[in-house]
Design a protein around this motif. Structure first.
Motif, PDB file in Angstrom:
ATOM      1  N   GLY A 147      24.838  -8.636 -10.028  1.00  0.00           N
ATOM      2  CA  GLY A 147      23.564  -7.103 -10.265  1.00  0.00           C
ATOM      3  C   GLY A 147      23.806  -5.939  -9.894  1.00  0.00           C
ATOM      4  O   GLY A 147      22.427  -5.549 -10.351  1.00  0.00           O
ATOM      5  N   LEU A 148      24.510  -5.198  -9.682  1.00  0.00           N
ATOM      6  CA  LEU A 148      24.466  -4.032  -9.448  1.00  0.00           C
ATOM      7  C   LEU A 148      25.014  -2.927 -10.034  1.00  0.00           C
ATOM      8  O   LEU A 148      24.968  -2.251  -9.782  1.00  0.00           O
ATOM      9  N   GLY A 149      25.435  -3.475 -11.561  1.00  0.00           N
ATOM     10  CA  GLY A 149      26.285  -2.414 -12.186  1.00  0.00           C
ATOM     11  C   GLY A 149      26.373  -3.045 -13.436  1.00  0.00           C
ATOM     12  O   GLY A 149      27.736  -3.824 -12.873  1.00  0.00           O
ATOM     13  N   GLU A 150      25.816  -2.474 -14.626  1.00  0.00           N
ATOM     14  CA  GLU A 150      26.467  -3.873 -15.518  1.00  0.00           C
ATOM     15  C   GLU A 150      28.040  -3.192 -15.774  1.00  0.00           C
ATOM     16  O   GLU A 150      29.544  -1.721 -15.761  1.00  0.00           O
ATOM     17  N   ASN A 151      29.057  -4.274 -16.981  1.00  0.00           N
ATOM     18  CA  ASN A 151      30.512  -3.858 -16.193  1.00  0.00           C
ATOM     19  C   ASN A 151      31.240  -3.660 -15.054  1.00  0.00           C
ATOM     20  O   ASN A 151      32.158  -3.000 -15.343  1.00  0.00           O
ATOM     21  N   GLY A 152      30.338  -4.079 -14.281  1.00  0.00           N
ATOM     22  CA  GLY A 152      30.990  -3.785 -12.638  1.00  0.00           C
ATOM     23  C   GLY A 152      30.901  -2.081 -12.335  1.00  0.00           C
ATOM     24  O   GLY A 152      31.666  -1.603 -10.871  1.00  0.00           O
ATOM     25  N   TRP A 153      29.789  -1.237 -13.308  1.00  0.00           N
ATOM     26  CA  TRP A 153      29.829   0.290 -12.057  1.00  0.00           C
ATOM     27  C   TRP A 153      28.796  -0.190 -11.408  1.00  0.00           C
ATOM     28  O   TRP A 153      27.827  -0.274 -12.783  1.00  0.00           O
ATOM     29  N   ILE A 154      28.531   1.071 -10.709  1.00  0.00           N
ATOM     30  CA  ILE A 154      26.668   1.093 -10.452  1.00  0.00           C
ATOM     31  C   ILE A 154      26.093   2.480 -10.650  1.00  0.00           C
ATOM     32  O   ILE A 154      27.173   3.309 -10.605  1.00  0.00           O
ATOM     33  N   PRO A 155      25.082   2.331 -10.840  1.00  0.00           N
ATOM     34  CA  PRO A 155      24.057   3.463 -11.858  1.00  0.00           C
ATOM     35  C   PRO A 155      24.076   4.178 -10.162  1.00  0.00           C
ATOM     36  O   PRO A 155      23.493   3.834  -9.717  1.00  0.00           O
ATOM     37  N   THR A 156      24.383   5.345 -10.655  1.00  0.00           N
ATOM     38  CA  THR A 156      24.747   7.495  -9.967  1.00  0.00           C
ATOM     39  C   THR A 156      24.471   8.164 -10.287  1.00  0.00           C
ATOM     40  O   THR A 156      24.114   8.064 -10.998  1.00  0.00           O
ATOM     41  N   ASN A 157      23.091   8.568  -9.825  1.00  0.00           N
ATOM     42  CA  ASN A 157      22.873   9.966 -10.014  1.00  0.00           C
ATOM     43  C   ASN A 157      23.132  10.845  -9.674  1.00  0.00           C
ATOM     44  O   ASN A 157      25.053  11.184  -8.910  1.00  0.00           O
ATOM     45  N   ARG A 158      24.298  11.767 -10.901  1.00  0.00           N
ATOM     46  CA  ARG A 158      25.332  12.438 -11.048  1.00  0.00           C
ATOM     47  C   ARG A 158      25.264  13.889  -9.717  1.00  0.00           C
ATOM     48  O   ARG A 158      26.659  14.451 -10.150  1.00  0.00           O
ATOM     49  N   ASN A 159      24.265  14.497  -9.840  1.00  0.00           N
ATOM     50  CA  ASN A 159      24.644  15.407  -8.572  1.00  0.00           C
ATOM     51  C   ASN A 159      24.156  15.012  -7.211  1.00  0.00           C
ATOM     52  O   ASN A 159      25.501  15.383  -5.708  1.00  0.00           O
ATOM     53  N   SER A 160      23.680  14.070  -6.189  1.00  0.00           N
ATOM     54  CA  SER A 160      23.212  13.689  -5.352  1.00  0.00           C
ATOM     55  C   SER A 160      24.290  12.547  -4.909  1.00  0.00           C
ATOM     56  O   SER A 160      24.224  12.276  -3.831  1.00  0.00           O
ATOM     57  N   LEU A 161      24.753  12.013  -6.114  1.00  0.00           N
ATOM     58  CA  LEU A 161      25.440  10.672  -5.352  1.00  0.00           C
ATOM     59  C   LEU A 161      24.986   9.243  -4.895  1.00  0.00           C
ATOM     60  O   LEU A 161      25.765   8.460  -5.076  1.00  0.00           O
ATOM     61  N   HIS A 162      23.645   8.940  -4.481  1.00  0.00           N
ATOM     62  CA  HIS A 162      23.063   8.574  -4.257  1.00  0.00           C
ATOM     63  C   HIS A 162      23.254   6.852  -5.185  1.00  0.00           C
ATOM     64  O   HIS A 162      22.527   7.843  -6.718  1.00  0.00           O
ATOM     65  N   MET A 163      23.000   5.699  -5.443  1.00  0.00           N
ATOM     66  CA  MET A 163      23.153   5.159  -6.202  1.00  0.00           C
ATOM     67  C   MET A 163      21.121   4.591  -6.935  1.00  0.00           C
ATOM     68  O   MET A 163      20.704   5.261  -6.084  1.00  0.00           O
ATOM     69  N   GLU A 164      21.346   4.951  -8.389  1.00  0.00           N
ATOM     70  CA  GLU A 164      19.575   4.641  -8.764  1.00  0.00           C
ATOM     71  C   GLU A 164      18.976   3.291  -8.246  1.00  0.00           C
ATOM     72  O   GLU A 164      19.881   2.201  -7.988  1.00  0.00           O
ATOM     73  N   GLY A 165      17.778   4.157  -8.576  1.00  0.00           N
ATOM     74  CA  GLY A 165      16.761   2.559  -8.174  1.00  0.00           C
ATOM     75  C   GLY A 165      16.708   2.989  -6.390  1.00  0.00           C
ATOM     76  O   GLY A 165      16.632   2.850  -5.789  1.00  0.00           O
ATOM     77  N   GLU A 166      15.726   1.897  -6.498  1.00  0.00           N
ATOM     78  CA  GLU A 166      15.030   1.514  -5.141  1.00  0.00           C
ATOM     79  C   GLU A 166      15.443   1.613  -4.434  1.00  0.00           C
ATOM     80  O   GLU A 166      15.198   1.182  -2.957  1.00  0.00           O
ATOM     81  N   HIS A 167      16.693   0.664  -4.365  1.00  0.00           N
ATOM     82  CA  HIS A 167      17.250   0.557  -2.947  1.00  0.00           C
ATOM     83  C   HIS A 167      18.544   1.342  -2.500  1.00  0.00           C
ATOM     84  O   HIS A 167      20.089   1.332  -1.651  1.00  0.00           O
ATOM     85  N   GLY A 168      18.322   2.683  -3.180  1.00  0.00           N
ATOM     86  CA  GLY A 168      19.670   3.016  -3.394  1.00  0.00           C
ATOM     87  C   GLY A 168      19.880   4.477  -2.552  1.00  0.00           C
ATOM     88  O   GLY A 168      20.563   5.597  -2.339  1.00  0.00           O
ATOM     89  N   LYS A 169      18.685   4.853  -1.361  1.00  0.00           N
ATOM     90  CA  LYS A 169      18.283   5.457  -0.945  1.00  0.00           C
ATOM     91  C   LYS A 169      19.195   6.253   0.081  1.00  0.00           C
ATOM     92  O   LYS A 169      18.919   7.536   0.359  1.00  0.00           O
ATOM     93  N   ASN A 170      19.577   5.189   0.893  1.00  0.00           N
ATOM     94  CA  ASN A 170      21.161   5.277   1.675  1.00  0.00           C
ATOM     95  C   ASN A 170      22.348   5.300   1.682  1.00  0.00           C
ATOM     96  O   ASN A 170      23.384   4.676   2.015  1.00  0.00           O
ATOM     97  N   VAL A 171      22.618   4.656  -0.362  1.00  0.00           N
ATOM     98  CA  VAL A 171      23.343   4.071  -0.416  1.00  0.00           C
ATOM     99  C   VAL A 171      24.177   5.059  -1.270  1.00  0.00           C
ATOM    100  O   VAL A 171      23.540   5.792  -2.328  1.00  0.00           O
TER     101      VAL A 171
END
Length: 267
Positions: A147-171
């Motif tokens: 459940g980390l991302g649709e079609n096997g890709w992780i939602p990612t901030n385009r500039n910071s490269l952090h994982m989007e969402g509440e669990h992405g602060k240090n990812v």
């Protein structure tokens, strides 16, 4: 994922695994003439692959003295020969000069091996003697299953490269794992890694990141066996490929050797 298109896996060759590449070479070496169809699924890794395999095959067949017995027919899913507009504007005249025919707005629906034809969602049908595929790709199954991302890709901030969402602060997410609308290519991961490394160091030293990723990508484009050009672009600036030359091809080959020598610690 050639199995996502009915009949594609059983009736085509591709270059995406070592085993597939060997089979591809065998079939191309045994080819005696006819129509070679290049068919493309979306999304796929490395945006330049459809063009490069077409140009490389053209020169390979030419060297074997079979050019007058061979027809190249290239299909692409959208209304031009490449997803990047300026690359398409460069590539179409190159195809024309080599006599490579092409059909756009051709989205693979199925491959009929019995009748040796590939059919499109738009209702088209193309006969082939050898079918060369760029299969549709997807991300890692483990990402999708967890459940980390649709079609096997992780939602990612385009500039910071952090994982989007509440669990992405240090990812931080890099390379093919991101869902960013940019090339799935080695240079993408390279430039993203530069941003990530600077920001990890900055957060440790002073508690905040200092660099934003600008979408930078660099791709060589092989235009045959001994000519190449390149595309360099980012979020704001589209690529501007130049006429292919032998010098750029030589640089690419040298860069390839230097890169892996560095990776192995030899340089």
């Amino acid at each position: 994922m050639p199995e996502n298109i009915p009949g594609l896996k059983e009736n085509s060759v591709n270059c995406y695994t070592a085993e597939n590449a060997v089979e591809y070479y065998k079939q191309l070496s045994d080819f005696k003439g006819g129509r070679i169809v290049i068919t493309v699924g979306l999304p796929h890794k490395c945006p330049m692959i459809p063009l490069e395999v077409t140009f490389a095959m053209h020169d390979f067949i030419k060297d074997r003295g079979l050019l007058d017995k061979t027809e190249f027919y290239y299909t692409y899913p959208i209304g031009r020969v490449h997803s990047l507009e300026n690359v398409a504007k460069w590539a179409a005249p190159e195809f024309d000069a080599k006599g490579i025919k092409y059909e756009t707005l051709f989205n693979m629906k199925e491959v009929d091996g019995k009748n040796a034809c590939v059919r499109s969602e738009e209702g088209g049908e193309v006969k082939y003697d050898l079918l060369v595929a760029v299969p549709p790709h997807k991300g890692q199954e483990v990402i999708e299953k967890n459940g980390l991302g649709e079609n096997g890709w992780i939602p990612t901030n385009r500039n910071s490269l952090h994982m989007e969402g509440e669990h992405g602060k240090n990812v931080i997410v890099l390379g093919d794992t991101t869902n960013l609308p940019i090339s799935k290519a080695g240079s993408t991961a390279h430039f993203e890694a530069e941003t990530a490394a600077e920001n990890v160091a900055a957060v440790i030293k002073m508690g905040r990141p200092v660099k934003a990723y600008d979408g930078k990508v660099f791709c060589f484009i092989e235009a045959g066996k001994d000519r190449a050009t390149y595309a360099m672009f980012n979020y704001q600036n589209p690529p501007q490929p130049k006429a292919p030359t032998g010098a750029v091809h030589a640089f690419k080959m040298a860069y390839n050797k230097l890169y892996w020598a560095t990776a192995r610690g030899l340089l």
